[in-house]
Design a protein around this motif. Structure first.
Motif, PDB file in Angstrom:
ATOM      1  N   THR A 148       0.808  -1.201   0.000  1.00 30.20           N
ATOM      2  CA  THR A 148       0.000   0.000   0.000  1.00 30.20           C
ATOM      3  C   THR A 148       0.851   1.265   0.000  1.00 30.20           C
ATOM      4  O   THR A 148       1.941   1.308   0.584  1.00 30.20           O
ATOM      5  CB  THR A 148      -0.965   0.014   1.205  1.00 30.20           C
ATOM      6  OG1 THR A 148      -1.955   1.034   1.007  1.00 30.20           O
ATOM      7  CG2 THR A 148      -0.229   0.235   2.505  1.00 30.20           C
ATOM      8  N   ARG A 167      -4.497   0.184  -0.398  1.00 34.30           N
ATOM      9  CA  ARG A 167      -5.433  -0.871  -0.007  1.00 34.30           C
ATOM     10  C   ARG A 167      -6.592  -0.260   0.784  1.00 34.30           C
ATOM     11  O   ARG A 167      -6.390   0.619   1.628  1.00 34.30           O
ATOM     12  CB  ARG A 167      -4.735  -1.931   0.838  1.00 34.30           C
ATOM     13  CG  ARG A 167      -3.764  -2.811   0.057  1.00 34.30           C
ATOM     14  CD  ARG A 167      -3.293  -3.972   0.915  1.00 34.30           C
ATOM     15  NE  ARG A 167      -2.376  -4.831   0.203  1.00 34.30           N
ATOM     16  CZ  ARG A 167      -2.752  -5.822  -0.597  1.00 34.30           C
ATOM     17  NH1 ARG A 167      -4.062  -6.056  -0.770  1.00 34.30           N
ATOM     18  NH2 ARG A 167      -1.863  -6.578  -1.203  1.00 34.30           N
ATOM     19  N   THR A 168      -7.801  -0.746   0.514  1.00 34.51           N
ATOM     20  CA  THR A 168      -8.987  -0.310   1.234  1.00 34.51           C
ATOM     21  C   THR A 168      -9.759  -1.551   1.688  1.00 34.51           C
ATOM     22  O   THR A 168      -9.504  -2.655   1.193  1.00 34.51           O
ATOM     23  CB  THR A 168      -9.896   0.548   0.333  1.00 34.51           C
ATOM     24  OG1 THR A 168     -10.460  -0.286  -0.700  1.00 34.51           O
ATOM     25  CG2 THR A 168      -9.112   1.687  -0.307  1.00 34.51           C
ATOM     26  N   LEU A 172      -8.981  -1.956  -3.728  1.00 35.33           N
ATOM     27  CA  LEU A 172      -7.837  -1.082  -3.951  1.00 35.33           C
ATOM     28  C   LEU A 172      -8.308   0.251  -4.522  1.00 35.33           C
ATOM     29  O   LEU A 172      -9.351   0.333  -5.173  1.00 35.33           O
ATOM     30  CB  LEU A 172      -6.852  -1.707  -4.952  1.00 35.33           C
ATOM     31  CG  LEU A 172      -6.226  -3.055  -4.601  1.00 35.33           C
ATOM     32  CD1 LEU A 172      -5.419  -3.566  -5.783  1.00 35.33           C
ATOM     33  CD2 LEU A 172      -5.350  -2.948  -3.363  1.00 35.33           C
TER      34      LEU A 172
END
Length: 208
Positions: A148, A167-168, A172
């Motif tokens: 990330t 990154r979530t 992404l």
């Protein structure tokens, strides 16, 4: 590269022999974060550079030495504009004055293999002010594992771009540093449409 792999093998043997397989104890004695050591030796989802390993090796009284740099200790890296070819393959249109010569010691130190390296010309302002049109970005095509907040050369469908990947919880985000460009969110379901061609490792700019 081989020297990195040999060093990690040495650290694994140290952990087993001197710390009875206790990674927390090994991390303490090596002056490392436990999670970092665990990621290197067990999860193997991160690869250290020699620069990151140097303080640890110093604690073990191990010193890495490299040959004196001579003119022949350079590798020539292809350079040009990146395009997507047939089947989504990365194609480089080489410039007349390519390739770029890069010091072999630096490539070894940063764990970049010459065969996987290429210089691409930046063509838009999406990553400005870090990268602007006319800059050259060194991409390591072997480094495609997402970390990330690192910058990657990616393609999404027919579009090829340099973006910072974040990154979530839902997947992404392809983040453009410039406020004039829109971020792209990619859900887990849409992940197969994303191709990561390599990570940005170096950039250069010519001032006229």
């Amino acid at each position: 590269m081989e020297i990195i792999n040999d060093t990690l093998k040495f650290l694994a043997e140290f952990t087993d022999r001197e710390c009875r397989g206790n990674y927390k104890e090994a991390a303490r004695r090596l002056g490392l974060n436990y999670q970092t050591l665990y990621a290197w030796l067990v999860k193997k989802d991160r690869v250290p550079t020699l620069k990151a390993l140097e303080p640890t090796l110093t604690r073990l009284n191990v010193r890495l030495t490299f040959p004196n740099t001579q003119l022949l200790d350079y590798e020539f890296i292809p350079c040009g504009r990146a395009r997507l070819g047939e089947g989504g393959q990365l194609v480089i249109a080489e410039r007349p004055h390519t390739p770029f010569a890069m010091e072999m010691n630096w490539l070894i130190h940063e764990n970049v293999h010459p065969a996987s390296a290429l210089y691409i010309e930046v063509e838009d302002h999406a990553m400005a002010p870090l990268l602007t049109p006319g800059d050259f970005a060194l991409i390591d095509r072997a480094d495609t594992r997402v970390q990330t907040n690192r910058i990657y050369l990616v393609s999404l469908g027919p579009d090829l771009m340099l973006r910072r990947i974040i990154r979530t919880p839902k997947g992404l985000t392809l983040h453009a540093d410039s406020p004039d460009w829109v971020d792209v969110d990619i859900s887990l379901e849409d992940m197969p449409s994303l191709t990561i061609h390599g990570r940005l490792r170096w950039a250069s700019r010519l001032f006229a």
